[in-house]
Scaffold this motif. Sequence first.
Motif, short mmCIF file in Angstrom:
data_model
loop_
_atom_site.label_atom_id
_atom_site.label_comp_id
_atom_site.label_asym_id
_atom_site.label_seq_id
_atom_site.Cartn_x
_atom_site.Cartn_y
_atom_site.Cartn_z
N ALA A 1 -9.67 -1.22 9.06
CA ALA A 1 -9.57 -2.36 8.15
C ALA A 1 -8.19 -2.38 7.50
O ALA A 1 -7.76 -1.40 6.91
N SER A 2 -7.51 -3.53 7.63
CA SER A 2 -6.19 -3.68 7.03
C SER A 2 -5.85 -5.16 6.94
O SER A 2 -6.45 -6.00 7.61
N GLU A 3 -4.86 -5.48 6.12
CA GLU A 3 -4.42 -6.87 6.01
C GLU A 3 -3.87 -7.36 7.34
O GLU A 3 -4.18 -8.46 7.79
N ALA A 4 -3.07 -6.53 7.99
CA ALA A 4 -2.50 -6.92 9.29
C ALA A 4 -3.60 -7.16 10.31
O ALA A 4 -3.50 -8.09 11.12
N GLY A 5 -4.66 -6.35 10.29
CA GLY A 5 -5.76 -6.54 11.22
C GLY A 5 -6.48 -7.85 11.02
O GLY A 5 -6.98 -8.46 11.96
N CYS A 6 -6.54 -8.32 9.77
CA CYS A 6 -7.18 -9.60 9.50
C CYS A 6 -6.38 -10.75 10.09
O CYS A 6 -6.95 -11.72 10.56
N TYR A 7 -5.08 -10.62 10.07
CA TYR A 7 -4.25 -11.70 10.64
C TYR A 7 -4.38 -11.70 12.14
O TYR A 7 -4.38 -12.69 12.79
N VAL B 1 8.02 5.39 -16.03
CA VAL B 1 7.64 6.34 -14.99
C VAL B 1 6.17 6.17 -14.62
O VAL B 1 5.80 6.15 -13.44
N LEU B 2 5.31 6.01 -15.61
CA LEU B 2 3.89 5.80 -15.36
C LEU B 2 3.67 4.51 -14.57
O LEU B 2 2.85 4.48 -13.65
N TRP B 3 4.39 3.45 -14.90
CA TRP B 3 4.27 2.18 -14.17
C TRP B 3 4.67 2.35 -12.70
O TRP B 3 3.99 1.87 -11.80
N VAL B 4 5.78 3.03 -12.44
CA VAL B 4 6.25 3.24 -11.07
C VAL B 4 5.22 4.05 -10.29
O VAL B 4 4.89 3.73 -9.14
N VAL B 5 4.65 5.08 -10.88
CA VAL B 5 3.63 5.89 -10.21
C VAL B 5 2.38 5.05 -9.94
O VAL B 5 1.82 5.08 -8.84
N ALA B 6 1.93 4.26 -10.90
CA ALA B 6 0.73 3.43 -10.72
C ALA B 6 0.93 2.40 -9.61
O ALA B 6 0.04 2.19 -8.78
N VAL B 7 2.08 1.76 -9.57
CA VAL B 7 2.36 0.79 -8.51
C VAL B 7 2.41 1.49 -7.16
O VAL B 7 1.87 0.98 -6.16
N GLY B 8 3.02 2.66 -7.09
CA GLY B 8 3.07 3.41 -5.84
C GLY B 8 1.68 3.77 -5.33
O GLY B 8 1.39 3.64 -4.14
N VAL B 9 0.80 4.21 -6.22
CA VAL B 9 -0.57 4.55 -5.82
C VAL B 9 -1.31 3.30 -5.37
O VAL B 9 -2.01 3.31 -4.35
N ALA B 10 -1.16 2.20 -6.09
CA ALA B 10 -1.85 0.95 -5.72
C ALA B 10 -1.39 0.45 -4.36
O ALA B 10 -2.21 0.03 -3.54
N VAL B 11 -0.10 0.51 -4.09
CA VAL B 11 0.41 0.08 -2.79
C VAL B 11 -0.09 1.01 -1.69
O VAL B 11 -0.50 0.56 -0.62
N GLY B 12 -0.10 2.30 -1.95
CA GLY B 12 -0.58 3.26 -0.96
C GLY B 12 -2.06 3.12 -0.65
O GLY B 12 -2.50 3.39 0.46
N LEU B 13 -2.85 2.71 -1.63
CA LEU B 13 -4.30 2.58 -1.45
C LEU B 13 -4.76 1.13 -1.30
O LEU B 13 -5.95 0.85 -1.34
N GLU B 14 -3.81 0.20 -1.11
CA GLU B 14 -4.13 -1.22 -1.10
C GLU B 14 -5.27 -1.57 -0.14
O GLU B 14 -6.23 -2.23 -0.52
N ASP B 15 -5.17 -1.13 1.11
CA ASP B 15 -6.21 -1.48 2.08
C ASP B 15 -7.56 -0.91 1.68
O ASP B 15 -8.60 -1.56 1.85
N ARG B 16 -7.59 0.30 1.13
CA ARG B 16 -8.86 0.89 0.70
C ARG B 16 -9.45 0.17 -0.51
O ARG B 16 -10.66 0.10 -0.66
N LEU B 17 -8.59 -0.32 -1.38
CA LEU B 17 -9.06 -1.02 -2.57
C LEU B 17 -9.56 -2.43 -2.24
O LEU B 17 -10.51 -2.90 -2.84
N VAL B 18 -8.93 -3.10 -1.29
CA VAL B 18 -9.27 -4.48 -0.97
C VAL B 18 -10.44 -4.55 0.00
O VAL B 18 -11.38 -5.31 -0.20
N PHE B 19 -10.39 -3.79 1.07
CA PHE B 19 -11.39 -3.89 2.14
C PHE B 19 -12.49 -2.86 1.94
O PHE B 19 -12.22 -1.69 1.75
N GLN B 20 -13.72 -3.32 2.03
CA GLN B 20 -14.89 -2.46 1.89
C GLN B 20 -15.77 -2.63 3.14
O GLN B 20 -16.85 -3.20 3.08
#
Length: 136
Positions: free
Chosen positions: A130-136, A24-43
């Motif tokens: 800022a997003s991955e799609a915007g970079c492409y 359950v903790l793994w599923v929650v952590a992956v969900g948060v990481a996917v939801g915040l991916e653009d904020r975590l990658v792009f500064q």
Amino acid sequence: MQPPPPFLRRQWVRHARLPVAAAVLWVVAVGVAVGLEDRLVFQPTTAAGGWEPPPCPGVEDVDLTAADGTRLHAWFLPAADPAAGVVVLSHGVGGNLTHRGGLARDLRDRLGRAVLAYDYPGFGRSAGAASEAGCY
């Protein structure tokens, strides 16, 4: 066949709690990481957040339009020989193009080629987010 005695059933439940909690903790952590991916990658740094002057005289401000219609800002540093070609400078996932102005100038001076440095959507003076799609 008889069911296992109650103490064995309780022991199984007790030992199953840790793997279930970890899953359950793994599923929650992956969900948060996917939801915040653009904020975590792009500064990104917008122009209001930090803008430096051009690195040398003759730098031209250029407005480009992305395939999705987003307006992108760029700097063009012309070379002494216009036929020498152009280097396109993609500055990375942090800051904005002004933070790489010295690099753009050095590339132009050392390679003898014009340099086009641009900002991704949401960076510098470029519109959008800022997003991955915007970079492409």
